[in-house]
Design a protein around this motif. Structure first.
Motif: not given
Length: 147
Positions: A97, A91, A52-55, A65, A69, A94-95
Motif C-alpha cells: 500500500s 512481488r 501477479e494481481n496481488l495488492s 497481507y 501472499v 511492488k504491491s
C-alpha cells in the motif's frame, strides 16, 4: 497400501478399493484432489494470475497481507511451481500500500534482494508499520489535547 486405506474417509475408500498397489491408490487420490495434468495446469495459471494481481489493501496490516501472499505461493508450490524467495520479495514490494512508498527504496538500496527472505522482509515491514501506527496515534492524541 493398508496405511493409505486406513487414512482416508469412508467416502473416498470406495474410490481406491479396487486399486492393487499403493502407487495406483496414490495416483487415484492425487487425481481426486488435484485433478489431472490439464486441470492442474489451469489451476496453476489462475494462481499465477492471482499472484501477479496481488495488492495490499489500504487498511490491511502487513501480517495479513503476507498470509495472503504466502497462501498463494503455497498453493502454487503444491502444483509444482518453483517460486524463488527473490521473486516473492519483489512481488510484495511492488504491491504494498502507498503508506510504504518511502520505505521501499531504502529497502532496495540497503539490501540485496536476492538475499532477503520473505520472512525477513515481513519483519522489516512490520517494524515500519508499528512506527507508522505509533506516530499516527501520537498525532491523534496531540490534536485531541490541543482542542
Amino acid at each position: 497400501m493398508a496405511v493409505i486405506q486406513q487414512g482416508v474417509h469412508d467416502s473416498l475408500f470406495s474410490l481406491i478399493a479396487a486399486a492393487e498397489t499403493a502407487k495406483e491408490t496414490w495416483e487415484i487420490l492425487q487425481v481426486e484432489f488435484q485433478g489431472d495434468s490439464q486441470v492442474q495446469s489451469v489451476k496453476l495459471q489462475g494462481l499465477r494470475r492471482a499472484f501477479e494481481n496481488l495488492s495490499m489493501e489500504e487498511d490491511e496490516n502487513v501480517g495479513d497481507y503476507f498470509s495472503r501472499v504466502m497462501n498463494n505461493v503455497g498453493q502454487q508450490r503444491s502444483y509444482g511451481e518453483e517460486l524463488s524467495g527473490q521473486k516473492i520479495v519483489e512481488r510484495i514490494l511492488k504491491s504494498l500500500s502507498p503508506i510504504f512508498d518511502y520505505v521501499i527504496p531504502s529497502i532496495k538500496v540497503t539490501f540485496d534482494l536476492s538475499q532477503v527472505t520473505p520472512v525477513k522482509l515481513m519483519g522489516l515491514l512490520q517494524s515500519q508499520e508499528e512506527r507508522i501506527n505509533t506516530r499516527s496515534t501520537l498525532d491523534k492524541a496531540k490534536k485531541i489535547t490541543e482542542r
